[in-house]
Design an enzyme around this catalytic site. Sequence first.
Site: not given
Ligand code: PEP
Length: 257
Positions: A12, A14, A98, A100, A168, A174, A213
């Site tokens: 992803n 972003k 997601h 976010e 997630e 992040g 992460s």
């Molecule tokens: C994501 O954006 O779905 C995500 C898991 O981000 P990160 O790997 O940076 O934690």
Amino acid sequence: MNPSRKPLIAGNWKMNLGGLAGLELAMRVKSLAPQVPGVDLLVAPPFTAIAAVAHELDGTGVFVAAQNLHQQPSGAFTGEISAPMLVESGATWVIVGHSERRQFFGETDAGVDAKIRAATAASLTPIVCVGESLAEREAGRTLEVVGAQLAAVLDAIEGADGAAVAYEPVWAIGTGKNASPGDAEAVHCAIRGWLAARSEALARTTRVLYGGSLKPDNAAALLAQSNIDGGLIGGASLDIASFGAIASAAFAHARNN
Ligand code: PEP
């Protein structure tokens, strides 16, 4: 991972790499794909790079996803992008719900449900994201929250051929803090159980990805869990060495099992 499900390693991007830089990363992912046979790779660029990335990856087997969509197919929704438009641009998958989007853009379970149905109607395969906040985890409400998010969209997921679910934990996205393999597996196992309560076939075939992460140094341990079928990767997907190392961990695990 379970040998009956093909691993899916999804990046992803972003709000990054919307132009030439996205095309350059796509070229590197194209070179990576033959090195990890038996692993599905997917990239989710920003809308502005989808067409170029999809063109570059055409015929390589690497899937291209959008990061969001609007639930209506067309109309007076200034600034929005519909499922048929994504298909026209070359996307075959779309990330829905997601954290976010839920956190910063007010997306609700009902909205996520509508978006999954809109994606399915246009033959886009959804990756449906669920996950608890830190406060919810600390209050011992992880399974309650994730279970409710999944229950709200389970009919839509069942109607979407090949949909994936991404667990997630919001506190891990992040932040550099990943869920421990055991904690992640406990939630994945619960998700598998909720899918099974609906249909054994749904539980057997649905890929449940871990996101939060995920990095080269924790990928092998997380991907070794029997209900983790791959990863949804944010930060580490922007760097081909990191994305490649995670895909290689999935490849190594699949080959040895
Ligand atoms: C994501 O954006 O779905 C995500 C898991 O981000 P990160 O790997 O940076 O934690």
